[in-house]
Design a protein around this motif. Structure first.
Motif, short mmCIF file in Angstrom:
data_model
loop_
_atom_site.label_atom_id
_atom_site.label_comp_id
_atom_site.label_asym_id
_atom_site.label_seq_id
_atom_site.Cartn_x
_atom_site.Cartn_y
_atom_site.Cartn_z
N HIS A 119 0.71 -0.83 0.07
CA HIS A 119 0.25 -0.05 -0.32
C HIS A 119 0.39 0.77 0.17
CE1 HIS A 119 -3.06 3.04 0.89
NE2 HIS A 119 -2.53 2.98 2.08
N SER A 164 -7.87 4.97 2.21
CA SER A 164 -7.49 4.14 1.38
C SER A 164 -6.50 4.25 -0.10
CB SER A 164 -9.42 4.28 0.82
OG SER A 164 -9.48 3.54 -1.18
N LEU A 202 -10.69 5.29 3.84
CA LEU A 202 -11.57 3.73 4.48
C LEU A 202 -12.97 3.71 3.92
CD1 LEU A 202 -11.97 0.67 4.50
CD2 LEU A 202 -11.56 1.16 7.56
N GLU A 232 -13.89 4.79 0.19
CA GLU A 232 -14.41 4.19 -0.81
C GLU A 232 -14.98 2.59 -0.14
OE1 GLU A 232 -11.95 4.13 -3.77
OE2 GLU A 232 -12.02 6.42 -3.36
N ILE A 247 -9.77 0.02 1.45
CA ILE A 247 -8.39 0.03 1.30
C ILE A 247 -7.43 -0.46 -0.15
CG2 ILE A 247 -5.65 0.26 1.97
CD1 ILE A 247 -7.49 0.13 4.70
N HIS A 248 -7.19 0.31 -0.81
CA HIS A 248 -6.71 -0.15 -2.21
C HIS A 248 -5.14 -0.01 -1.64
CE1 HIS A 248 -9.80 1.22 -5.29
NE2 HIS A 248 -9.67 2.49 -4.62
N HIS A 267 -6.97 -5.53 -2.35
CA HIS A 267 -8.05 -4.34 -1.19
C HIS A 267 -8.36 -5.40 0.07
CE1 HIS A 267 -9.83 -3.10 -5.81
NE2 HIS A 267 -8.72 -2.31 -4.72
#
Length: 113
Positions: A4, A23, A29, A32, A35-36, A84
């Motif tokens: 991340h 995110s 978070l 979206e 979390i990417h 994710h």
């Protein structure tokens, strides 16, 4: 391992609050719903696409086995999957924090495996 991209400020806030909730650049978070994250071979593309000119950044190395939140690989385009995390990231799941260097051309230097 999954990865991340974080600002130093977001990482510092996580250390104060006890978990990580950013995110992506400028999104939480809560904004979206997850979390990417990326695989290591995806990090350079994410940096180029979304973080140009963002200033100092950190690469968080996350051990998915240590997460208490659910995570999965989601297909974002045909045959293209990104991990994710569907909840906060436990600080104990972050097994590495690496400052990203910046080349003379302004691109970020991604560490090798």
């Amino acid at each position: 391992m999954i990865f991340h991209i974080s600002s130093p400020e977001d990482w510092q806030a996580a250390q104060q609050s006890g978990d990580y909730r950013s995110s992506t650049r400028g999104r939480t978070l809560e904004d979206e719903g997850f979390i990417h994250c990326s695989r290591l071979d995806q990090v350079a593309g994410v940096l180029a696409a979304y973080y140009a000119g963002a200033g100092p950044l950190l690469l968080l190395t996350i051990d998915p086995a240590l997460l208490t939140s659910d995570w999965r690989d989601d297909e974002i385009a045909p045959g293209v999957f990104y991990p994710h995390v569907y909840g906060p990231i436990d600080l104990a799941a972050v097994v590495g924090v690496t400052p990203l260097g910046i080349d003379a051309d302004g691109s970020y230097v991604v560490p090798s495996a």
